[in-house]
Motif scaffolding. Sequence first.
Motif, PDB file in Angstrom:
ATOM      1  N   ARG A  34       0.836  -1.199   0.000  1.00 36.14           N
ATOM      2  CA  ARG A  34       0.000   0.000   0.000  1.00 36.14           C
ATOM      3  C   ARG A  34       0.877   1.257   0.000  1.00 36.14           C
ATOM      4  O   ARG A  34       0.573   2.226  -0.681  1.00 36.14           O
ATOM      5  CB  ARG A  34      -0.925   0.028   1.228  1.00 36.14           C
ATOM      6  N   ASN A  37       2.171   1.793  -3.481  1.00 35.21           N
ATOM      7  CA  ASN A  37       1.113   2.314  -4.351  1.00 35.21           C
ATOM      8  C   ASN A  37       0.842   3.786  -4.061  1.00 35.21           C
ATOM      9  O   ASN A  37       0.638   4.578  -4.984  1.00 35.21           O
ATOM     10  CB  ASN A  37      -0.171   1.501  -4.188  1.00 35.21           C
ATOM     11  N   LEU A  38       0.824   4.136  -2.790  1.00 37.16           N
ATOM     12  CA  LEU A  38       0.591   5.540  -2.430  1.00 37.16           C
ATOM     13  C   LEU A  38       1.732   6.432  -2.909  1.00 37.16           C
ATOM     14  O   LEU A  38       1.506   7.555  -3.372  1.00 37.16           O
ATOM     15  CB  LEU A  38       0.393   5.684  -0.920  1.00 37.16           C
ATOM     16  N   ARG A  41       1.223   6.949  -6.617  1.00 39.28           N
ATOM     17  CA  ARG A  41       0.130   7.890  -6.844  1.00 39.28           C
ATOM     18  C   ARG A  41       0.578   9.319  -6.544  1.00 39.28           C
ATOM     19  O   ARG A  41       0.217  10.250  -7.256  1.00 39.28           O
ATOM     20  CB  ARG A  41      -1.073   7.536  -5.976  1.00 39.28           C
ATOM     21  N   HIS A  42       1.343   9.477  -5.477  1.00 41.55           N
ATOM     22  CA  HIS A  42       1.835  10.801  -5.113  1.00 41.55           C
ATOM     23  C   HIS A  42       2.694  11.372  -6.234  1.00 41.55           C
ATOM     24  O   HIS A  42       2.543  12.533  -6.617  1.00 41.55           O
ATOM     25  CB  HIS A  42       2.633  10.725  -3.809  1.00 41.55           C
ATOM     26  N   ALA A  44       2.615  10.613  -9.390  1.00 39.44           N
ATOM     27  CA  ALA A  44       1.753  10.933 -10.535  1.00 39.44           C
ATOM     28  C   ALA A  44       1.004  12.240 -10.289  1.00 39.44           C
ATOM     29  O   ALA A  44       0.842  13.060 -11.202  1.00 39.44           O
ATOM     30  CB  ALA A  44       0.771   9.799 -10.788  1.00 39.44           C
ATOM     31  N   LEU A  45       0.552  12.454  -9.068  1.00 37.04           N
ATOM     32  CA  LEU A  45      -0.165  13.690  -8.743  1.00 37.04           C
ATOM     33  C   LEU A  45       0.756  14.904  -8.810  1.00 37.04           C
ATOM     34  O   LEU A  45       0.337  15.983  -9.237  1.00 37.04           O
ATOM     35  CB  LEU A  45      -0.811  13.590  -7.362  1.00 37.04           C
ATOM     36  N   ARG A  48       1.116  15.733 -12.447  1.00 35.42           N
ATOM     37  CA  ARG A  48      -0.130  16.330 -12.939  1.00 35.42           C
ATOM     38  C   ARG A  48      -0.260  17.774 -12.445  1.00 35.42           C
ATOM     39  O   ARG A  48      -0.681  18.652 -13.193  1.00 35.42           O
ATOM     40  CB  ARG A  48      -1.317  15.484 -12.466  1.00 35.42           C
TER      41      ARG A  48
END
Length: 98
Positions: A34, A37-38, A41-42, A44-45, A48
Motif C-alpha cells: 500500500r 502504491n501511495l 500515486r503521489h 503521478a499527482l 499532474r
Amino acid sequence: MMNPAAPGVTPTLLIVLVLVGVIITLGFVLVMSRQRNLALRHDALVVRHEALTRDVGTIKTAMGTVSDRLTEISQNGKNTTELLHTIIRGTIESASGK
C-alpha cells in the motif's frame, strides 16, 4: 507422545505463535505494498500538478494577450466611428453647399 520444546510451551501455543507470526508477516507485506502504491500515486499527482500549473500560466498569458487585443479593437472601432461621422458631416455639408 511429543515432548514439549520447553516447559510450559504446548503444541497449541506453538501453533498460535506461528499463526500470529504469519498474520504479522502478511500485514507487513500488505502495508508495504500500500505504501508503494501511495508513493506512485503521489508522484503521478505531483507531475499532474506541475502540468496544470504550466497550463494555468499559459492561459493567463493568453488572457492578457486577448485583453490587449480587445482593447486595441475597441479603440480602432472608436476611431472608425469618428472617421465615419467626419465623412458623413463633410458629405452633408458639401451637399448643402456650405
